[in-house]
Design a protein around this motif. Structure first.
Motif, PDB file in Angstrom:
ATOM      1  N   GLU A 194       0.847  -1.028   0.215  1.00  0.00           N
ATOM      2  CA  GLU A 194      -0.152  -0.136  -0.521  1.00  0.00           C
ATOM      3  C   GLU A 194       0.581   1.123  -0.689  1.00  0.00           C
ATOM      4  O   GLU A 194       0.644   2.535  -0.619  1.00  0.00           O
ATOM      5  CB  GLU A 194      -0.720  -0.248   1.028  1.00  0.00           C
ATOM      6  N   GLU A 195       1.998   1.324   0.903  1.00  0.00           N
ATOM      7  CA  GLU A 195       2.329   2.649   0.994  1.00  0.00           C
ATOM      8  C   GLU A 195       3.151   2.278  -0.603  1.00  0.00           C
ATOM      9  O   GLU A 195       3.571   3.345  -0.764  1.00  0.00           O
ATOM     10  CB  GLU A 195       3.840   2.325   2.398  1.00  0.00           C
ATOM     11  N   ASP A 196       4.228   1.591  -0.896  1.00  0.00           N
ATOM     12  CA  ASP A 196       3.916   1.424  -2.325  1.00  0.00           C
ATOM     13  C   ASP A 196       3.950   2.363  -3.198  1.00  0.00           C
ATOM     14  O   ASP A 196       4.280   2.678  -4.815  1.00  0.00           O
ATOM     15  CB  ASP A 196       5.191   0.527  -3.306  1.00  0.00           C
ATOM     16  N   ILE A 197       2.287   1.478  -3.591  1.00  0.00           N
ATOM     17  CA  ILE A 197       1.415   2.402  -4.550  1.00  0.00           C
ATOM     18  C   ILE A 197       1.293   3.833  -4.083  1.00  0.00           C
ATOM     19  O   ILE A 197       0.545   4.765  -4.883  1.00  0.00           O
ATOM     20  CB  ILE A 197       0.370   1.424  -4.092  1.00  0.00           C
ATOM     21  N   LEU A 198       0.996   4.247  -3.037  1.00  0.00           N
ATOM     22  CA  LEU A 198       0.547   5.167  -2.668  1.00  0.00           C
ATOM     23  C   LEU A 198       1.978   6.177  -2.852  1.00  0.00           C
ATOM     24  O   LEU A 198       1.900   7.312  -3.897  1.00  0.00           O
ATOM     25  CB  LEU A 198       0.538   5.691  -0.965  1.00  0.00           C
ATOM     26  N   ALA A 199       2.881   6.345  -2.762  1.00  0.00           N
ATOM     27  CA  ALA A 199       4.408   6.441  -3.763  1.00  0.00           C
ATOM     28  C   ALA A 199       4.460   7.023  -4.644  1.00  0.00           C
ATOM     29  O   ALA A 199       5.086   8.105  -4.920  1.00  0.00           O
ATOM     30  CB  ALA A 199       5.340   5.979  -2.285  1.00  0.00           C
ATOM     31  N   ARG A 200       4.176   6.146  -5.325  1.00  0.00           N
ATOM     32  CA  ARG A 200       3.928   6.596  -6.697  1.00  0.00           C
ATOM     33  C   ARG A 200       2.943   7.408  -7.304  1.00  0.00           C
ATOM     34  O   ARG A 200       3.125   7.875  -8.436  1.00  0.00           O
ATOM     35  CB  ARG A 200       3.989   4.120  -7.642  1.00  0.00           C
ATOM     36  N   PRO A 204       4.309  12.718 -10.041  1.00  0.00           N
ATOM     37  CA  PRO A 204       3.356  12.911 -11.050  1.00  0.00           C
ATOM     38  C   PRO A 204       4.060  12.521 -12.358  1.00  0.00           C
ATOM     39  O   PRO A 204       2.959  12.741 -13.670  1.00  0.00           O
ATOM     40  CB  PRO A 204       2.630  14.944 -11.141  1.00  0.00           C
ATOM     41  N   SER A 205       5.134  12.678 -12.664  1.00  0.00           N
ATOM     42  CA  SER A 205       6.021  12.741 -14.082  1.00  0.00           C
ATOM     43  C   SER A 205       5.996  11.126 -14.351  1.00  0.00           C
ATOM     44  O   SER A 205       5.897  10.750 -15.287  1.00  0.00           O
ATOM     45  CB  SER A 205       7.421  12.649 -13.969  1.00  0.00           C
ATOM     46  N   MET A 206       5.386   9.905 -13.769  1.00  0.00           N
ATOM     47  CA  MET A 206       4.984   8.622 -14.317  1.00  0.00           C
ATOM     48  C   MET A 206       3.929   8.374 -14.207  1.00  0.00           C
ATOM     49  O   MET A 206       2.552   8.556 -13.305  1.00  0.00           O
ATOM     50  CB  MET A 206       5.896   7.819 -12.374  1.00  0.00           C
ATOM     51  N   PRO A 207       3.909   8.431 -15.618  1.00  0.00           N
ATOM     52  CA  PRO A 207       2.356   7.774 -15.837  1.00  0.00           C
ATOM     53  C   PRO A 207       1.780   6.364 -15.025  1.00  0.00           C
ATOM     54  O   PRO A 207       3.218   5.162 -14.785  1.00  0.00           O
ATOM     55  CB  PRO A 207       2.295   7.263 -17.124  1.00  0.00           C
ATOM     56  N   SER A 208       0.745   5.952 -14.362  1.00  0.00           N
ATOM     57  CA  SER A 208       0.349   5.090 -14.245  1.00  0.00           C
ATOM     58  C   SER A 208      -0.165   4.069 -14.793  1.00  0.00           C
ATOM     59  O   SER A 208       0.193   3.918 -16.262  1.00  0.00           O
ATOM     60  CB  SER A 208      -1.334   5.279 -13.309  1.00  0.00           C
ATOM     61  N   VAL A 209      -0.451   2.110 -14.666  1.00  0.00           N
ATOM     62  CA  VAL A 209       0.242   1.556 -15.664  1.00  0.00           C
ATOM     63  C   VAL A 209      -1.009   1.589 -15.969  1.00  0.00           C
ATOM     64  O   VAL A 209      -1.822   1.401 -17.456  1.00  0.00           O
ATOM     65  CB  VAL A 209      -0.887   0.192 -15.118  1.00  0.00           C
ATOM     66  N   SER A 210      -2.519   1.458 -16.026  1.00  0.00           N
ATOM     67  CA  SER A 210      -3.750   2.511 -16.535  1.00  0.00           C
ATOM     68  C   SER A 210      -3.986   2.977 -17.831  1.00  0.00           C
ATOM     69  O   SER A 210      -4.027   2.701 -18.810  1.00  0.00           O
ATOM     70  CB  SER A 210      -5.305   2.446 -15.299  1.00  0.00           C
ATOM     71  N   SER A 211      -2.546   4.620 -17.294  1.00  0.00           N
ATOM     72  CA  SER A 211      -3.182   5.370 -18.233  1.00  0.00           C
ATOM     73  C   SER A 211      -1.793   5.273 -19.260  1.00  0.00           C
ATOM     74  O   SER A 211      -1.969   5.176 -20.725  1.00  0.00           O
ATOM     75  CB  SER A 211      -2.872   6.633 -17.694  1.00  0.00           C
ATOM     76  N   THR A 212      -1.352   4.511 -19.376  1.00  0.00           N
ATOM     77  CA  THR A 212      -0.109   3.664 -20.540  1.00  0.00           C
ATOM     78  C   THR A 212      -0.601   2.920 -21.287  1.00  0.00           C
ATOM     79  O   THR A 212      -1.041   2.751 -22.437  1.00  0.00           O
ATOM     80  CB  THR A 212       1.245   2.792 -18.878  1.00  0.00           C
TER      81      THR A 212
END
Length: 247
Positions: A194-200, A204-212
């Protein structure tokens, strides 16, 4: 008419709730009173005694004066009504530290925290938007307040309190644990995730998996559309046949 102030007796300096075997013992050189919150009668007396014992454990005191130090040092942790209670104890009424503790806890028993029971743990339920880490902290704080509770009960109550859609609930349901320590290990792994997901998500510069994935799908769709326009199975040939029939 106001009452006249009570005057101290000439030998009041010798007043002590402790027997002579305790009151005449000299405190060891370098002895310092424990640094802790003063008890004024409004908090749990059992918690205060427990904390006092723990603080006194680290004080270097020779064995034969330990009892006297425990008794005489206790007054330095009291204030207000609690200190007045100690001062007003009958002279020479306390001979051992256990007598002092029993009298103290009985006097302030009304300030004791309500005893927690295993059934109280069933009230702890993970909120709809509450992460596992917050739920785990709330549950653990309540668990340590329960003095006697079966391990299997604690494990089952913890599982039932989880949201039924959470991954940890599914893990504990499919693979039951027989100790709360193992449950905490699995909870810690989920908390790290959970902490890693919240940190990612906070970058803002890193696109999420869904957006990719959406970008890739859009690119494929545009590419497919262009091919359909270029390679139509019919086209001008149909028009030519129609024109010939008209002629």
């Amino acid at each position: 008419m106001p009452h006249s102030l009570e005057k101290a007796a000439p030998d009041s300096y010798a007043d002590s709730p402790f027997v002579d075997a305790i009151s005449v013992v000299a405190m060891p050189k370098g002895f310092t009173n424990p640094n802790m919150t003063l008890f004024n009668g409004t908090t749990d007396p059992f918690d205060h005694v427990s904390q006092y014992k723990q603080r006194m454990m680290i004080v270097m005191v020779v064995g034969h004066v330990k009892e006297a130090c425990m008794c005489k040092g206790f007054g330095s942790t009291l204030s207000g009504p609690a200190l007045r209670w100690l001062v007003n104890l009958p002279n020479r009424s306390i001979s051992i530290f256990a007598d002092l503790v029993n009298a103290f806890t009985q006097q302030f028993a009304s300030s004791r925290k309500q005893q927690k029971h295993a059934g109280d743990l069933y009230r702890i339920v993970q909120g709809a938007n509450e992460i596992i880490g917050e739920y785990n902290t709330r549950f653990y704080n309540e668990k340590v307040a329960v003095r006697e509770c079966d391990v299997s009960t604690v494990v089952e109550v913890f599982r039932r309190g989880l949201h039924h859609e959470s991954d940890l609930y599914k893990q504990l349901t499919m693979h039951p644990c027989h100790s709360f320590e193992v449950v905490q290990e699995k909870a810690a792994a989920t908390i790290r995730l959970e902490e890693d997901i919240l940190a990612r998500a906070s970058i803002p510069s890193m696109p999420s998996v869904s957006s990719t994935s959406a970008i890739e799908k859009l690119s494929r769709k545009q590419s497919t559309g262009k091919k359909e326009e270029r390679y139509r199975p019919y086209g001008r040939g149909v028009n030519r046949i129609d024109n010939r029939e008209e002629n």
